[in-house]
Design an enzyme around this catalytic site. Structure first.
Site, short mmCIF file in Angstrom:
data_model
loop_
_atom_site.label_atom_id
_atom_site.label_comp_id
_atom_site.label_asym_id
_atom_site.label_seq_id
_atom_site.Cartn_x
_atom_site.Cartn_y
_atom_site.Cartn_z
N ASP A 1 0.87 -1.17 0.00
CA ASP A 1 0.00 0.00 0.00
C ASP A 1 0.91 1.23 0.00
O ASP A 1 2.14 1.12 0.13
CB ASP A 1 -0.98 0.00 1.18
CG ASP A 1 -2.21 0.86 0.87
OD1 ASP A 1 -2.13 1.70 -0.05
OD2 ASP A 1 -3.23 0.71 1.55
C1 BGC Z 1 -4.96 3.34 0.05
C2 BGC Z 1 -5.18 2.30 -1.03
C3 BGC Z 1 -4.98 2.91 -2.39
C4 BGC Z 1 -3.63 3.55 -2.46
C5 BGC Z 1 -3.32 4.16 -3.81
C6 BGC Z 1 -3.68 4.12 -0.15
O1 BGC Z 1 -3.60 5.20 0.71
O2 BGC Z 1 -4.94 2.69 1.31
O3 BGC Z 1 -6.46 1.74 -0.89
O4 BGC Z 1 -5.16 1.93 -3.37
O5 BGC Z 1 -3.53 4.57 -1.48
O6 BGC Z 1 -4.05 5.28 -4.05
#
Ligand code: BGC
Length: 752
Positions: free
Chosen positions: A297
């Site tokens: 993530d």
């Molecule tokens: C979120 C994810 C997301 C990623 C990319 C993160 O902060 O937890 O769900 O896919 O950002 O935008």
């Protein structure tokens, strides 16, 4: 080893291409997504430098920088990195032309000429916005979720996107957690049905179809189990609970063909997911045989440091890649540290090669080695985005996501000629918040508001609108105007709830009632004596006890997206009879949270008439609205439950039948739900678990005999030995309209 002729030719082609480093005009590497892929990928890897291999494991965002030149400077840096072969994926770059130019640099100007994979959070739509995933789960209809995912994929792919960071399949049993909005709610079975449907929709039948994007199952794992419902927080749970309640939707998404996974931010039982060998290697690769790749993530590899799991970026990268994490989203730890870690023999080249192989495999399945642009052109983008057929589908999906919670004396549906209709509330004519969380690429100017939907549907009525109050403030200056409208109206439609940003990432709440002074205004409107229909917009279950007790009608509309107003008006005026059912339990008060139907019984099951039982002194133990609940414009009766065979072997199927009768005066849909309780186990079991459901469409007065069947193996659970098995013994089966179904039958699973 003897190679088949086509494989040999492919290999040769790949090698020739890779060796031509001085060529002026470079031809992109070509591998067909079908035959000989693995050999061709190996040959590509063999021709890469260590830096180029590491580059494949690096992902950066294209946007979100600050300052007037910020975005441009960032993109210049990205282009330099692409030329140097230092990046395998970009995300947050949208547009056929923009992505085309960056891809051209990758496949024509970098030495290795490996295409980039472009990612984006396509969560519930792209330009056309569909309901938030929690709302779509309320449809209890896999075809609804599949359809919206398919259209979202088509639009995103036309804009240069290859990869969506969806579906989010985290089981969420704590309504305070803002990200409950992004998933399918509290139940592993419904969650699995929706997870698989979304993967099918995003990926279509082939990933190299220009209308397909590869799915990313997130957030692996158990991100929704955060203590206190606070985002990013610690998760502690038994491995049995993890395997039986939290992991099934991830597995269902994988079984549906999902190509990638995203590691979650949280730790589980002391090990952050982004460094968890147990999750990414033992379960995902060894047990489930996943052959795609895992992305972190945002920054989660770097976050191993504040977790207290790594001393510095180098150790974070070492722990992540050795645990099975293949691509670093945004932390730069892989980019900065992997070469040194290889030199220090803390990470092997074989480990790096394996991560590269997994990533190239997905790029290959997308057909990027055949067409790096995935069939995307500016003309196609223009013709695809917000296509009228997508907008029409968004309306149908939105109305299928609405849940009717209360409807005293059949106040709804309203007649199109209702006289005077007051439309009041901070969400009644609000284009932005109706879209909900994660609606980035949407154009909120295209949202149809509830006011507009009502004006269209009730052309024969007088429609008066005033906002009345804000969403989350104490300003009462609009109250008088609202009361004046209500007094002149025959019926008042009040649209209240949460803003789009009150759920989603980092948007947790400790109070689940209507925010700001909305309830105060609602009470004043109710005091006028006019019939009040509350239309709720929200991204989570809310505690609405006063509303449920005092108002005659409540429509749970969640955040429905572009076609909000049309869909809600369809329901309010009866063009569409509600078919949705709650995918989450609604508490009476916030203090009951976490509250979910598949809980354990305890040694002192809650009994509100007995003091020494598992309960609260000040509120009943039951929910306000149970999981699975939802009304429509007719009523149903359940009778004559029979279990076809009451002595079953593990290899048999359980078959349960009931008669469902439409006892009202309109045609309607019922969602017939089957729950099972394993009466006695070597470990305690939930009081009941959803195992199957079926939708039935019945004319007024009509009956149908419905049979639900499941294999007995669906009753297996994870025992003390961590093995999943069905234990012989007695079971109770319940069939009915929600998790409180009381029509019951019994059966026994025999030892042999
Ligand atoms: C979120 C994810 C997301 C990623 C990319 C993160 O902060 O937890 O769900 O896919 O950002 O935008």
């Amino acid at each position: 080893m003897k190679l088949a002729r086509p494989v040999f030719l492919l290999l040769l082609a790949a090698l020739i291409v890779l060796q031509g480093t001085n060529a002026q005009k470079r031809t992109p590497v070509r591998i067909s997504p079908r035959s000989g892929t693995e050999h061709a990928i190996d040959s590509i890897i063999a021709g890469l430098t260590l830096q180029e291999k590491i580059g494949q494991l690096v992902q950066y965002s294209g946007g979100f920088s600050t300052g007037p030149t910020g975005e441009r400077t960032v993109m210049e840096g990205r282009r330099t990195l692409i030329r140097a072969g230092g990046i395998g994926s970009l995300f947050n770059v949208i547009g056929a032309e923009e992505t085309h130019e960056l891809q051209r640099i990758a496949v024509e100007e970098s030495r290795a000429r490996i295409p980039l994979i472009f990612g984006l959070d396509v969560i519930h739509g792209f330009k056309t916005t569909f309901p938030i995933p929690l709302a779509e789960a309320a449809s209890w209809d896999a075809s609804v979720a599949e359809r919206s995912a398919r259209i979202s994929a088509t639009e995103a792919a036309s804009s240069g996107i290859h990869w969506t960071f969806a579906p989010m399949v985290d089981i969420a049993r704590d309504a305070r957690w803002g990200r409950v909005a992004e998933g399918a709610g509290e139940d592993p079975y419904l969650g699995s049905v929706m997870a698989a449907a979304r993967v099918r929709g995003f990926q279509g039948t082939r990933l190299d179809d220009p209308a397909s994007v590869v799915a990313c199952v997130k957030h692996y794992a158990a991100y929704g189990g955060a203590e206190g419902g606070r985002d990013y927080n610690t998760v502690e749970m038994s491995e049995q609970l993890l395997r039986d309640a939290y992991l099934p939707p991830y597995k269902a998404a994988l079984d549906a063909g999902a190509g990638t996974f995203m590691a979650s931010f949280n730790e589980i039982n002391g090990v952050p997911s982004s460094g968890s060998r147990f999750l990414m290697t033992k379960v995902l690769r060894d047990e489930w045989k996943f052959d795609g790749f895992v992305v972190s993530d945002w920054g989660s590899i770097g976050e191993l440091i504040p977790h207290g799991f790594a001393a510095d970026a180098g150790q974070a990268a070492e722990r992540a890649i050795n645990a099975g994490l293949d691509m670093d989203m945004e932390s730069s730890s892989f980019h900065d540290s992997l070469a040194t870690l290889v030199a220090q023999k803390r990470v092997s080249v074989a480990t790096i090669d394996e991560a590269v192989r997994r990533i190239l495999r997905i790029k290959c399945r997308l057909g990027l080695f055949t067409d790096p642009y995935h069939g995307c052109t500016a003309a196609m983008e223009k013709a695809t985005l917000h296509h009228p057929s997508h907008v029409a589908a968004a309306r149908e999906v939105a109305r299928a996501s609405i849940v009717l919670l209360k409807n005293d004396k059949n106040l709804l549906p309203l007649a199109p000629k209702t006289g005077a209709i007051g439309v009041i509330g901070p969400l009644a004519h609000n284009r932005f918040d109706a879209l909900g969380t994660w609606a980035g690429p949407a154009d909120s100017n295209l949202t149809v508001t509830v006011l507009e939907g009502i004006q269209e549907a009730a052309a024969g009525s007088m429609v008066m609108y005033t906002r009345g109050c804000g969403i989350d403030d104490q300003d009462t200056s609009g109250f008088q105007a609202a009361l004046a409208v209500a007094r002149k109206a025959d019926v008042v439609v009040v649209v209240m709830g949460e803003s789009g940003g009150m759920s989603g990432e980092a948007s947790c709440r400790s109070f689940l009632g209507l925010p700001g002074n909305q309830l105060e205004l609602l009470k004043a409107l109710q005091d006028t004596g006019k019939p009040v229909v509350l239309v709720l917009m929200n991204g989570r279950p809310m505690a609405i006890s006063w509303e449920a007790e005092h108002l005659p009608a409540i429509v749970e509309a969640w955040h429905l997206g572009s076609e909000t107003g049309h869909a809600i008006a369809d329901v309010l005026f009866g063009a569409y009879a509600p078919t949705g059912r709650l995918p989450v339990t609604f508490p009476r008060v916030t203090g009951q949270v976490p509250i979910y139907y598949a809980h354990k019984n305890t040694g002192r099951p809650s009994d509100d008439t007995q003091h020494y039982t598992s309960r609260y002194l000040d509120v009943p133990s039951t929910p306000l609205y149970p999981f699975g609940f939802g009304l429509t414009y007719t009523t149903f009766r359940y009778a004559d439950l029979t279990v076809a065979a009451t002595k079953l072997k593990v290899s048999d199927s359980l078959r349960v039948s009931v008669t469902v009768t439409n006892t009202g005066s309109r045609t309607g849909d019922e969602v017939v739900q089957l729950y099972v309780r394993d009466d006695v186990g070597t470990m305690t079991r939930p009081v009941r678990e959803l195992k199957a459901y079926q939708r039935v469409h019945l004319a007024a007065g009509a009956s149908a005999r419905i049979t639900l069947a499941i294999p007995v193996t669906d009753l297996a659970y994870t025992g003390m030995d961590m093995k999943k098995a069905v234990e012989p013994g007695t079971f109770t089966v319940f069939v009915g309209p929600n998790a409180q179904a009381d029509l019951a039958g019994h059966f026994t699973v025999m030892a042999k």
